[in-house]
Design a protein around this motif. Structure first.
Motif, PDB file in Angstrom:
ATOM      1  N   PRO A  10      67.826  13.238  26.253  1.00 29.86           N
ATOM      2  CA  PRO A  10      67.764  12.815  25.156  1.00 29.86           C
ATOM      3  C   PRO A  10      68.972  13.760  24.253  1.00 29.86           C
ATOM      4  CG  PRO A  10      65.879  14.203  25.335  1.00 29.86           C
ATOM      5  CD  PRO A  10      66.335  13.939  26.918  1.00 29.86           C
ATOM      6  N   PHE A  11      69.259  13.162  23.065  1.00 32.56           N
ATOM      7  CA  PHE A  11      70.027  13.751  22.326  1.00 32.56           C
ATOM      8  C   PHE A  11      69.330  14.955  21.350  1.00 32.56           C
ATOM      9  CE2 PHE A  11      72.297  13.875  18.012  1.00 32.56           C
ATOM     10  CZ  PHE A  11      73.317  14.665  18.385  1.00 32.56           C
ATOM     11  N   VAL A  12      69.653  16.019  21.382  1.00 30.09           N
ATOM     12  CA  VAL A  12      68.943  17.099  20.673  1.00 30.09           C
ATOM     13  C   VAL A  12      69.954  17.104  19.344  1.00 30.09           C
ATOM     14  CG1 VAL A  12      68.202  19.476  20.478  1.00 30.09           C
ATOM     15  CG2 VAL A  12      68.018  18.319  22.742  1.00 30.09           C
ATOM     16  N   VAL A  13      68.990  16.794  18.346  1.00 31.36           N
ATOM     17  CA  VAL A  13      69.804  16.682  16.919  1.00 31.36           C
ATOM     18  C   VAL A  13      69.715  18.272  16.141  1.00 31.36           C
ATOM     19  CG1 VAL A  13      69.574  15.906  14.426  1.00 31.36           C
ATOM     20  CG2 VAL A  13      68.877  14.437  16.527  1.00 31.36           C
ATOM     21  N   PRO A  14      71.028  18.708  16.013  1.00 29.66           N
ATOM     22  CA  PRO A  14      71.172  20.033  15.414  1.00 29.66           C
ATOM     23  C   PRO A  14      70.322  19.947  14.345  1.00 29.66           C
ATOM     24  CG  PRO A  14      73.385  18.889  15.647  1.00 29.66           C
ATOM     25  CD  PRO A  14      72.261  17.933  16.087  1.00 29.66           C
ATOM     26  N   THR A  15      69.590  21.215  13.924  1.00 33.99           N
ATOM     27  CA  THR A  15      68.787  21.340  12.659  1.00 33.99           C
ATOM     28  C   THR A  15      68.828  22.979  12.198  1.00 33.99           C
ATOM     29  OG1 THR A  15      66.772  21.865  14.056  1.00 33.99           O
ATOM     30  CG2 THR A  15      67.049  19.507  13.480  1.00 33.99           C
ATOM     31  N   ASP A  17      66.528  24.307  10.286  1.00 35.39           N
ATOM     32  CA  ASP A  17      65.208  24.408   9.773  1.00 35.39           C
ATOM     33  C   ASP A  17      64.080  24.747  10.780  1.00 35.39           C
ATOM     34  OD1 ASP A  17      64.692  21.804  10.908  1.00 35.39           O
ATOM     35  OD2 ASP A  17      64.102  20.922   8.739  1.00 35.39           O
ATOM     36  N   GLY A  18      64.434  24.984  12.257  1.00 38.24           N
ATOM     37  CA  GLY A  18      63.711  25.257  13.190  1.00 38.24           C
ATOM     38  C   GLY A  18      62.937  23.884  13.802  1.00 38.24           C
ATOM     39  N   LYS A  19      63.120  22.871  13.348  1.00 42.27           N
ATOM     40  CA  LYS A  19      62.466  21.755  13.710  1.00 42.27           C
ATOM     41  C   LYS A  19      63.221  21.307  15.042  1.00 42.27           C
ATOM     42  CE  LYS A  19      61.185  16.998  12.481  1.00 42.27           C
ATOM     43  NZ  LYS A  19      61.210  15.901  11.604  1.00 42.27           N
ATOM     44  N   LEU A  20      62.438  20.676  16.201  1.00 38.44           N
ATOM     45  CA  LEU A  20      63.067  20.205  17.578  1.00 38.44           C
ATOM     46  C   LEU A  20      63.103  18.460  17.149  1.00 38.44           C
ATOM     47  CD1 LEU A  20      64.205  20.390  20.313  1.00 38.44           C
ATOM     48  CD2 LEU A  20      61.585  20.214  20.895  1.00 38.44           C
ATOM     49  N   ILE A  21      64.207  18.091  17.282  1.00 37.86           N
ATOM     50  CA  ILE A  21      64.349  16.695  17.435  1.00 37.86           C
ATOM     51  C   ILE A  21      65.134  16.309  18.654  1.00 37.86           C
ATOM     52  CG2 ILE A  21      65.145  14.416  16.235  1.00 37.86           C
ATOM     53  CD1 ILE A  21      65.364  16.285  13.485  1.00 37.86           C
ATOM     54  N   GLU A  22      64.387  15.473  19.478  1.00 33.74           N
ATOM     55  CA  GLU A  22      65.009  14.883  20.649  1.00 33.74           C
ATOM     56  C   GLU A  22      64.995  13.417  20.629  1.00 33.74           C
ATOM     57  OE1 GLU A  22      63.419  18.396  23.975  1.00 33.74           O
ATOM     58  OE2 GLU A  22      62.064  16.687  23.702  1.00 33.74           O
ATOM     59  N   LYS A  45      54.880  25.606   8.430  1.00 37.58           N
ATOM     60  CA  LYS A  45      55.319  25.931   7.252  1.00 37.58           C
ATOM     61  C   LYS A  45      56.798  25.227   6.979  1.00 37.58           C
ATOM     62  CE  LYS A  45      51.813  28.574   6.654  1.00 37.58           C
ATOM     63  NZ  LYS A  45      50.767  28.152   6.160  1.00 37.58           N
ATOM     64  N   TRP A  46      57.107  24.102   7.905  1.00 37.67           N
ATOM     65  CA  TRP A  46      58.188  23.304   7.665  1.00 37.67           C
ATOM     66  C   TRP A  46      58.080  22.216   6.825  1.00 37.67           C
ATOM     67  CZ3 TRP A  46      58.067  18.073   8.843  1.00 37.67           C
ATOM     68  CH2 TRP A  46      59.339  17.456   9.027  1.00 37.67           C
ATOM     69  N   LYS A  47      59.124  21.814   6.141  1.00 36.37           N
ATOM     70  CA  LYS A  47      58.982  20.559   5.090  1.00 36.37           C
ATOM     71  C   LYS A  47      60.546  20.092   5.047  1.00 36.37           C
ATOM     72  CE  LYS A  47      59.399  22.706   0.427  1.00 36.37           C
ATOM     73  NZ  LYS A  47      58.661  22.540  -0.863  1.00 36.37           N
ATOM     74  N   GLU A  48      60.472  18.864   4.567  1.00 35.40           N
ATOM     75  CA  GLU A  48      61.803  17.928   4.007  1.00 35.40           C
ATOM     76  C   GLU A  48      61.874  17.785   2.650  1.00 35.40           C
ATOM     77  OE1 GLU A  48      63.053  15.738   8.276  1.00 35.40           O
ATOM     78  OE2 GLU A  48      61.865  14.692   6.887  1.00 35.40           O
ATOM     79  N   PRO A  49      62.631  17.352   2.259  1.00 35.20           N
ATOM     80  CA  PRO A  49      62.865  16.936   1.058  1.00 35.20           C
ATOM     81  C   PRO A  49      62.030  15.786   0.853  1.00 35.20           C
ATOM     82  CG  PRO A  49      64.995  17.220   1.527  1.00 35.20           C
ATOM     83  CD  PRO A  49      64.083  17.624   2.721  1.00 35.20           C
ATOM     84  N   PHE A  50      62.002  15.017  -0.437  1.00 37.78           N
ATOM     85  CA  PHE A  50      61.494  13.625  -0.559  1.00 37.78           C
ATOM     86  C   PHE A  50      62.645  12.716  -0.228  1.00 37.78           C
ATOM     87  CE2 PHE A  50      57.991  15.671  -3.306  1.00 37.78           C
ATOM     88  CZ  PHE A  50      56.981  14.704  -2.752  1.00 37.78           C
TER      89      PHE A  50
END
Length: 121
Positions: A10-15, A17-22, A45-50
């Motif tokens: 899978p493509f690991v999206v660079p972040t 904020d510490g979130k893993l996205i595969e 304690k992670w969050k994204e903007p609206f």
């Protein structure tokens, strides 16, 4: 010609904020713009903007909890629960809890950063 695709890389999206996205299926992995399927882990304690995406998003919680603020309503999902959020809906995704949240996200059509419409914080 095979009539299936096995995704082993899978493509690991660079972040930042510490979130893993595969991303297993979608534009960067299988050049599929109809759907994206991603395995994610949101740290405590992670969050994204609206945001107000131009795509539907389905989320299935594997472990932990995830908070959604959908059009002003707060919804908390736990392991084994899922949700579908309609396109053009204002939403904020977060994990305000003390444990990581592991989940699967499916977007139709596929996730496209230019169509997510994140708000400035």
């Amino acid at each position: 010609m095979k009539k299936y695709i096995i995704q082993k890389n899978p493509f690991v999206v660079p972040t930042t904020d510490g979130k893993l996205i595969e991303e297993h299926h979608g534009v960067p992995t299988t050049n599929n713009s109809a759907i994206s399927i991603a395995h994610m882990i949101a740290p405590p304690k992670w969050k994204e903007p609206f945001q107000t995406p131009e795509f539907e998003e389905y989320t299935y919680i594997i472990s932990g909890k995830k908070q959604f603020i959908i059009e002003g309503e707060t919804v908390i999902l736990e392991a084994g629960q899922s949700i579908k959020i309609e396109k053009n809906t204002r939403v904020q995704y977060s994990n305000p809890f003390d444990e990581p949240c592991e989940y699967i996200a499916i977007c139709t059509p596929a996730f496209d950063f230019t169509k997510v419409h994140r708000e400035e914080e």
